[in-house]
Write a protein that holds these residues in place. Sequence first.
Motif, PDB file in Angstrom:
ATOM      1  N   UNK A 101       0.920  -1.368   0.052  1.00  0.00           N
ATOM      2  CA  UNK A 101      -0.046   0.053   0.002  1.00  0.00           C
ATOM      3  C   UNK A 101       0.806   1.191   0.137  1.00  0.00           C
ATOM      4  N   UNK A 102       0.598   2.299  -1.036  1.00  0.00           N
ATOM      5  CA  UNK A 102       1.226   3.591  -0.940  1.00  0.00           C
ATOM      6  C   UNK A 102      -0.028   4.512  -0.539  1.00  0.00           C
ATOM      7  N   UNK A 103       0.559   5.433   0.584  1.00  0.00           N
ATOM      8  CA  UNK A 103      -0.345   6.528   1.000  1.00  0.00           C
ATOM      9  C   UNK A 103       0.340   7.728   0.960  1.00  0.00           C
ATOM     10  N   UNK A 104      -0.184   8.941   0.532  1.00  0.00           N
ATOM     11  CA  UNK A 104       0.437  10.225   0.440  1.00  0.00           C
ATOM     12  C   UNK A 104      -0.719  11.158   0.928  1.00  0.00           C
ATOM     13  N   UNK A 105      -0.279  11.879   1.952  1.00  0.00           N
ATOM     14  CA  UNK A 105      -1.300  12.972   2.638  1.00  0.00           C
ATOM     15  C   UNK A 105      -0.913  14.390   2.387  1.00  0.00           C
ATOM     16  N   UNK A 106      -1.673  15.324   2.441  1.00  0.00           N
ATOM     17  CA  UNK A 106      -1.335  16.705   2.544  1.00  0.00           C
ATOM     18  C   UNK A 106      -2.424  17.110   3.434  1.00  0.00           C
ATOM     19  N   UNK A 107      -2.112  17.888   4.715  1.00  0.00           N
ATOM     20  CA  UNK A 107      -2.705  18.445   5.596  1.00  0.00           C
ATOM     21  C   UNK A 107      -3.011  19.828   5.088  1.00  0.00           C
ATOM     22  N   UNK A 108      -3.680  20.208   3.915  1.00  0.00           N
ATOM     23  CA  UNK A 108      -3.808  21.192   3.030  1.00  0.00           C
ATOM     24  C   UNK A 108      -4.907  22.240   3.402  1.00  0.00           C
ATOM     25  N   UNK A 109      -5.964  21.775   4.259  1.00  0.00           N
ATOM     26  CA  UNK A 109      -7.079  22.745   4.424  1.00  0.00           C
ATOM     27  C   UNK A 109      -8.164  22.479   3.180  1.00  0.00           C
ATOM     28  N   UNK A 110      -7.723  21.541   2.283  1.00  0.00           N
ATOM     29  CA  UNK A 110      -8.730  21.288   1.147  1.00  0.00           C
ATOM     30  C   UNK A 110      -9.042  19.893   1.194  1.00  0.00           C
ATOM     31  N   UNK A 111     -10.145  19.273   0.906  1.00  0.00           N
ATOM     32  CA  UNK A 111     -10.547  17.940   0.998  1.00  0.00           C
ATOM     33  C   UNK A 111     -10.361  17.657  -0.476  1.00  0.00           C
ATOM     34  N   UNK A 112      -9.742  16.492  -0.421  1.00  0.00           N
ATOM     35  CA  UNK A 112      -9.957  15.548  -1.689  1.00  0.00           C
ATOM     36  C   UNK A 112      -9.278  14.055  -1.444  1.00  0.00           C
ATOM     37  N   UNK A 113      -9.870  13.061  -2.025  1.00  0.00           N
ATOM     38  CA  UNK A 113      -9.442  11.778  -1.652  1.00  0.00           C
ATOM     39  C   UNK A 113      -9.520  11.011  -3.255  1.00  0.00           C
ATOM     40  N   UNK A 114      -8.482  10.370  -3.496  1.00  0.00           N
ATOM     41  CA  UNK A 114      -8.397   9.490  -4.651  1.00  0.00           C
ATOM     42  C   UNK A 114      -7.660   8.173  -4.121  1.00  0.00           C
ATOM     43  N   UNK A 115      -8.328   7.173  -4.514  1.00  0.00           N
ATOM     44  CA  UNK A 115      -7.785   5.750  -4.124  1.00  0.00           C
ATOM     45  C   UNK A 115      -8.299   4.821  -5.214  1.00  0.00           C
ATOM     46  N   UNK A 116      -7.359   3.969  -5.097  1.00  0.00           N
ATOM     47  CA  UNK A 116      -7.577   2.817  -6.139  1.00  0.00           C
ATOM     48  C   UNK A 116      -7.836   1.540  -5.402  1.00  0.00           C
ATOM     49  N   UNK A 117      -8.234   1.404  -4.177  1.00  0.00           N
ATOM     50  CA  UNK A 117      -8.455   0.093  -3.528  1.00  0.00           C
ATOM     51  C   UNK A 117      -9.711  -0.708  -4.189  1.00  0.00           C
ATOM     52  N   UNK A 118      -9.619  -1.796  -4.861  1.00  0.00           N
ATOM     53  CA  UNK A 118     -10.512  -2.392  -5.688  1.00  0.00           C
ATOM     54  C   UNK A 118     -10.690  -3.910  -5.057  1.00  0.00           C
ATOM     55  N   UNK A 119     -11.530  -4.008  -4.161  1.00  0.00           N
ATOM     56  CA  UNK A 119     -11.526  -5.397  -3.498  1.00  0.00           C
ATOM     57  C   UNK A 119     -12.281  -6.610  -4.334  1.00  0.00           C
ATOM     58  N   UNK A 120     -11.477  -7.592  -3.977  1.00  0.00           N
ATOM     59  CA  UNK A 120     -12.053  -8.710  -5.022  1.00  0.00           C
ATOM     60  C   UNK A 120     -12.802  -9.560  -4.402  1.00  0.00           C
ATOM     61  N   UNK A 121     -13.469  -9.341  -3.015  1.00  0.00           N
ATOM     62  CA  UNK A 121     -14.506 -10.062  -2.362  1.00  0.00           C
ATOM     63  C   UNK A 121     -15.466  -8.842  -1.658  1.00  0.00           C
ATOM     64  N   UNK A 122     -16.537  -9.401  -1.169  1.00  0.00           N
ATOM     65  CA  UNK A 122     -17.550  -8.368  -0.788  1.00  0.00           C
ATOM     66  C   UNK A 122     -17.033  -8.024   0.833  1.00  0.00           C
ATOM     67  N   UNK A 123     -16.809  -9.165   1.453  1.00  0.00           N
ATOM     68  CA  UNK A 123     -16.569  -8.830   3.059  1.00  0.00           C
ATOM     69  C   UNK A 123     -15.201  -9.213   3.408  1.00  0.00           C
ATOM     70  N   UNK A 124     -14.590  -8.709   4.415  1.00  0.00           N
ATOM     71  CA  UNK A 124     -13.402  -9.201   4.992  1.00  0.00           C
ATOM     72  C   UNK A 124     -13.971  -9.358   6.745  1.00  0.00           C
ATOM     73  N   UNK A 125     -13.966 -10.584   7.051  1.00  0.00           N
ATOM     74  CA  UNK A 125     -14.764 -10.796   8.177  1.00  0.00           C
ATOM     75  C   UNK A 125     -16.139 -10.050   8.094  1.00  0.00           C
ATOM     76  N   UNK A 126     -16.553  -9.095   9.033  1.00  0.00           N
ATOM     77  CA  UNK A 126     -17.926  -8.595   9.107  1.00  0.00           C
ATOM     78  C   UNK A 126     -17.893  -7.043   8.495  1.00  0.00           C
ATOM     79  N   UNK A 127     -16.733  -6.663   7.952  1.00  0.00           N
ATOM     80  CA  UNK A 127     -16.585  -5.537   7.085  1.00  0.00           C
ATOM     81  C   UNK A 127     -16.774  -5.519   5.605  1.00  0.00           C
TER      82      UNK A 127
END
Length: 192
Positions: A101-127
């Motif tokens: 996993x790669x994560x980059x963060x900017x505490x910029x005062x502006x909200x934006x979220x870009x992510x590519x997590x593409x799950x290959x199953x519907x649940x992990x445990x109960x999540x």
Amino acid sequence: MRVFEVMRETKETNVYLKINIDGTGKYKIDTGIPFFDHLLASFAKHGCFDLIVKARGDLEIDDHHTVEDVGICLGLALNQIEKRNIFRFGWAIIPMDDARATVAIDLSGRSYCVGNYKPEREYIGDLATENINHFFESVASYGMLNIHYEVIGKNEHHKAEALFKAFGVALDLATKIDERKGIISTKGEVKL
């Protein structure tokens, strides 16, 4: 110490969150969703944040509202961080067995979220895995910060856990104190 508390009560959830940004990685988490608790514990431990989360939600419906509102509360807490004399930017590349996993963060005062997590199953445990992306969107939105993330791997548990560990490490770096920094912006302020 930079300690922030947030309480949020709606008809769907009741959430209490307390985070010490300058902590040591202690945590006490109970959301009613054990795998989500595990992910939040990984975030706290690897980010060296002391984190308390107590959440009660309408789990008889599903886990969406609980995950979303914990993300909202974490975002509201992070939005209280003084933007002066901190690194502001943080990043991490975290492997976990087959996953990375790669994560980059900017505490910029502006909200934006870009992510590519593409799950290959519907649940992990109960999540429900679709709620992992929604958690990060909620944190970014209410925390007024940028979060960019990518995850690769085969094992869904490893992918999700690597992502939360990377989020913790990146946020730890972004919130580090550096007295030389002042306000890190050519505008002279970090906000909208």
